[in-house]
Motif scaffolding. Structure first.
Motif, PDB file in Angstrom:
ATOM      1  N   PRO A 122       0.833  -1.212   0.000  1.00 54.16           N
ATOM      2  CA  PRO A 122       0.000   0.000   0.000  1.00 54.16           C
ATOM      3  C   PRO A 122       0.866   1.260   0.000  1.00 54.16           C
ATOM      4  CG  PRO A 122      -0.724  -1.553   1.712  1.00 54.16           C
ATOM      5  CD  PRO A 122       0.542  -2.105   1.125  1.00 54.16           C
ATOM      6  N   GLY A 123       0.586   2.163  -0.916  1.00 57.66           N
ATOM      7  CA  GLY A 123       1.308   3.440  -0.959  1.00 57.66           C
ATOM      8  C   GLY A 123       2.757   3.325  -1.391  1.00 57.66           C
ATOM      9  N   GLU A 124       3.092   2.227  -2.064  1.00 58.10           N
ATOM     10  CA  GLU A 124       4.515   2.014  -2.366  1.00 58.10           C
ATOM     11  C   GLU A 124       5.053   3.029  -3.370  1.00 58.10           C
ATOM     12  OE1 GLU A 124       4.648  -1.965  -4.013  1.00 58.10           O
ATOM     13  OE2 GLU A 124       4.680  -1.155  -6.044  1.00 58.10           O
ATOM     14  N   VAL A 125       6.305   3.371  -3.179  1.00 57.14           N
ATOM     15  CA  VAL A 125       7.049   4.210  -4.115  1.00 57.14           C
ATOM     16  C   VAL A 125       8.264   3.381  -4.507  1.00 57.14           C
ATOM     17  CG1 VAL A 125       8.349   6.363  -4.370  1.00 57.14           C
ATOM     18  CG2 VAL A 125       6.269   6.317  -2.951  1.00 57.14           C
ATOM     19  N   GLN A 126       8.429   3.128  -5.803  1.00 57.77           N
ATOM     20  CA  GLN A 126       9.528   2.254  -6.218  1.00 57.77           C
ATOM     21  C   GLN A 126      10.826   3.015  -6.405  1.00 57.77           C
ATOM     22  OE1 GLN A 126       9.018  -0.474  -9.395  1.00 57.77           O
ATOM     23  NE2 GLN A 126       7.213  -1.452  -8.489  1.00 57.77           N
ATOM     24  N   VAL A 127      11.924   2.368  -6.046  1.00 50.91           N
ATOM     25  CA  VAL A 127      13.249   2.971  -6.182  1.00 50.91           C
ATOM     26  C   VAL A 127      14.146   2.053  -6.997  1.00 50.91           C
ATOM     27  CG1 VAL A 127      15.199   3.986  -4.957  1.00 50.91           C
ATOM     28  CG2 VAL A 127      13.000   3.836  -3.827  1.00 50.91           C
ATOM     29  N   PHE A 128      14.951   2.648  -7.843  1.00 54.72           N
ATOM     30  CA  PHE A 128      16.009   1.914  -8.538  1.00 54.72           C
ATOM     31  C   PHE A 128      17.314   2.237  -7.815  1.00 54.72           C
ATOM     32  CE2 PHE A 128      19.119   1.039 -11.855  1.00 54.72           C
ATOM     33  CZ  PHE A 128      18.627  -0.135 -12.403  1.00 54.72           C
ATOM     34  N   VAL A 129      17.972   1.194  -7.317  1.00 56.31           N
ATOM     35  CA  VAL A 129      19.239   1.375  -6.604  1.00 56.31           C
ATOM     36  C   VAL A 129      20.336   0.768  -7.466  1.00 56.31           C
ATOM     37  CG1 VAL A 129      20.522   0.945  -4.470  1.00 56.31           C
ATOM     38  CG2 VAL A 129      18.020   1.092  -4.410  1.00 56.31           C
ATOM     39  N   GLU A 130      21.417   1.505  -7.700  1.00 55.14           N
ATOM     40  CA  GLU A 130      22.533   0.941  -8.455  1.00 55.14           C
ATOM     41  C   GLU A 130      23.836   1.537  -7.981  1.00 55.14           C
ATOM     42  OE1 GLU A 130      22.378   1.910 -12.635  1.00 55.14           O
ATOM     43  OE2 GLU A 130      22.530   4.054 -12.253  1.00 55.14           O
ATOM     44  N   GLY A 131      24.908   0.862  -8.373  1.00 53.20           N
ATOM     45  CA  GLY A 131      26.219   1.378  -8.023  1.00 53.20           C
ATOM     46  C   GLY A 131      27.301   0.383  -8.370  1.00 53.20           C
ATOM     47  N   TYR A 132      28.502   0.691  -7.910  1.00 52.08           N
ATOM     48  CA  TYR A 132      29.668  -0.137  -8.203  1.00 52.08           C
ATOM     49  C   TYR A 132      30.336  -0.563  -6.902  1.00 52.08           C
ATOM     50  CZ  TYR A 132      29.080   1.324 -13.006  1.00 52.08           C
ATOM     51  OH  TYR A 132      28.556   1.535 -14.248  1.00 52.08           O
ATOM     52  N   TYR A 180      29.443  -3.683 -11.191  1.00 55.43           N
ATOM     53  CA  TYR A 180      28.124  -3.052 -11.191  1.00 55.43           C
ATOM     54  C   TYR A 180      27.056  -3.954 -10.566  1.00 55.43           C
ATOM     55  CZ  TYR A 180      23.793  -1.032 -13.064  1.00 55.43           C
ATOM     56  OH  TYR A 180      22.542  -0.495 -13.202  1.00 55.43           O
ATOM     57  N   TYR A 181      26.156  -3.348  -9.802  1.00 52.72           N
ATOM     58  CA  TYR A 181      24.973  -4.049  -9.292  1.00 52.72           C
ATOM     59  C   TYR A 181      23.775  -3.129  -9.439  1.00 52.72           C
ATOM     60  CZ  TYR A 181      24.541  -1.052  -5.221  1.00 52.72           C
ATOM     61  OH  TYR A 181      24.342   0.041  -4.428  1.00 52.72           O
ATOM     62  N   ALA A 182      22.581  -3.688  -9.441  1.00 46.57           N
ATOM     63  CA  ALA A 182      21.361  -2.871  -9.459  1.00 46.57           C
ATOM     64  C   ALA A 182      20.205  -3.720  -8.969  1.00 46.57           C
ATOM     65  CB  ALA A 182      21.069  -2.371 -10.873  1.00 46.57           C
ATOM     66  N   PHE A 183      19.244  -3.067  -8.324  1.00 49.11           N
ATOM     67  CA  PHE A 183      17.997  -3.744  -7.961  1.00 49.11           C
ATOM     68  C   PHE A 183      16.899  -2.704  -7.780  1.00 49.11           C
ATOM     69  CE2 PHE A 183      20.105  -2.807  -3.949  1.00 49.11           C
ATOM     70  CZ  PHE A 183      19.085  -2.410  -3.099  1.00 49.11           C
ATOM     71  N   ARG A 184      15.668  -3.188  -7.773  1.00 44.22           N
ATOM     72  CA  ARG A 184      14.518  -2.334  -7.481  1.00 44.22           C
ATOM     73  C   ARG A 184      13.972  -2.706  -6.107  1.00 44.22           C
ATOM     74  NH1 ARG A 184      14.794  -2.708 -12.943  1.00 44.22           N
ATOM     75  NH2 ARG A 184      14.049  -0.923 -14.171  1.00 44.22           N
ATOM     76  N   CYS A 185      13.454  -1.711  -5.398  1.00 43.80           N
ATOM     77  CA  CYS A 185      12.868  -1.974  -4.084  1.00 43.80           C
ATOM     78  C   CYS A 185      11.861  -0.876  -3.776  1.00 43.80           C
ATOM     79  CB  CYS A 185      13.960  -2.050  -3.019  1.00 43.80           C
ATOM     80  SG  CYS A 185      14.835  -0.501  -2.741  1.00 43.80           S
TER      81      CYS A 185
END
Ligand code: MBD
Ligand code: FE
Length: 282
Positions: A122-132, A180-185
């Motif tokens: 409920p009320g979620e806001v999605q984020v893309f997280v990435e980096g090295y 490199y890595y990335a994920f959504r949360c």
């Protein structure tokens, strides 16, 4: 046999009762515990009722610590002890933060860019997280593992919430040859530490609130490197400078920028990790 007749003699009698071959590190720790406990009891003139109440508090902490709940880690957090251990072990310049009681090993391995959220919150806001992930010289670490976990928008981790699928909001990712890595949360939201047990009782005795600022947990590790246990914080959170367990470090507070359509999420955050070389003695 010596019969101690003063507080000082009693403390020494207890310290001297240990055998000659006690494992050295255990001797140091337990003797210090004895000295500090005796000091505390003398300083406050602890009564028998108060001693028994303290014992009951610990018994209650043990009883509630089932099914993945660890009330003792939580109490250590409330008392600032895990932050203290992190400060001593890693110093103020490191990227580390405390583990906390919500870590679960064996989170599912997911492909780069995958979403750790298995259900709509409920009320979620999605984020893309990435980096090295790099070593201290800045060279990429290929095949580093990132374990990430976070609470849902209702303020609960999967292990606290029968409504969430098992291992919801937990994932394990691997870096590629560029590090490199990335994920959504989910964009993390402020969250009350579990306060329905002895830890909560302690907070109420001290007139303290249970809120933690919005955060995402990380363990970044790779062969022959020291793992980095850490947390990322959302600079926009109103509890950012009022963490109930004192675990915020300025270097881990990041801006969750608008994504502007680049990744199809609402927000974007970039976070790089530096993995120190393994301890030579380890
Ligand atoms: C948490 O979610 C947490 O991250 C810590 C450190 C302590 C209690 C609950
Ligand atoms: Fe947490």
């Amino acid at each position: 046999m010596v019969f101690p007749t003063s507080i000082d003699q009693l403390t020494h009698a207890v310290l001297n009762a240990s055998g000659a071959d006690v494992e050295p590190r255990k001797r140091v720790i337990i003797e210090s515990l004895i000295r500090h406990l005796h000091g505390l009891v003398s300083e406050v003139n602890l009564t028998l009722d108060e001693l028994l109440a303290a014992c009951r508090f610990l018994v209650d902490a043990g009883k509630i610590s089932t099914g993945g709940r660890d009330e003792f880690v939580l109490i250590a957090n409330i008392l600032g002890v895990e932050v203290l251990v992190d400060m001593i072990s890693h110093g103020p310049e490191s990227q580390t933060a405390i583990l906390g009681p919500m870590y679960r090993s064996e989170a599912p391995r997911l492909p780069t860019g995958a979403n750790i959220s298995r259900v709509r919150a409920p009320g979620e806001v999605q984020v893309f997280v990435e980096g090295y992930v790099t070593d201290v010289a800045g060279l990429p670490v290929n095949g580093a593992t990132l374990e990430v976990w976070q609470a849902s928008t209702n303020g609960l981790y999967d292990n606290e919430d029968p409504e969430q699928p098992d291992m919801n909001l937990r994932g394990l990712f691997e870096t590629d040859a560029k590090g490199y890595y990335a994920f959504r949360c989910l964009r993390p939201t402020p969250y009350p530490i579990p306060d329905d047990g002895p830890g909560g009782r302690l907070l109420r005795i001290l007139h303290r609130h249970p809120m933690r600022p919005a955060h995402i947990h990380f363990i970044v590790s790779a062969p022959a490197r020291q793992p980095v246990i850490s947390q990322l914080y959302d600079s926009d959170c109103k509890y950012i400078d009022n963490d109930s367990i004192f675990a915020v470090k300025p270097s881990l507070v990041l801006d969750f920028e608008p994504d502007n359509g680049t990744h199809g999420t609402d927000r974007y955050v970039r976070c790089d990790w530096r993995l120190p070389d393994a301890n030579p003695q380890a």
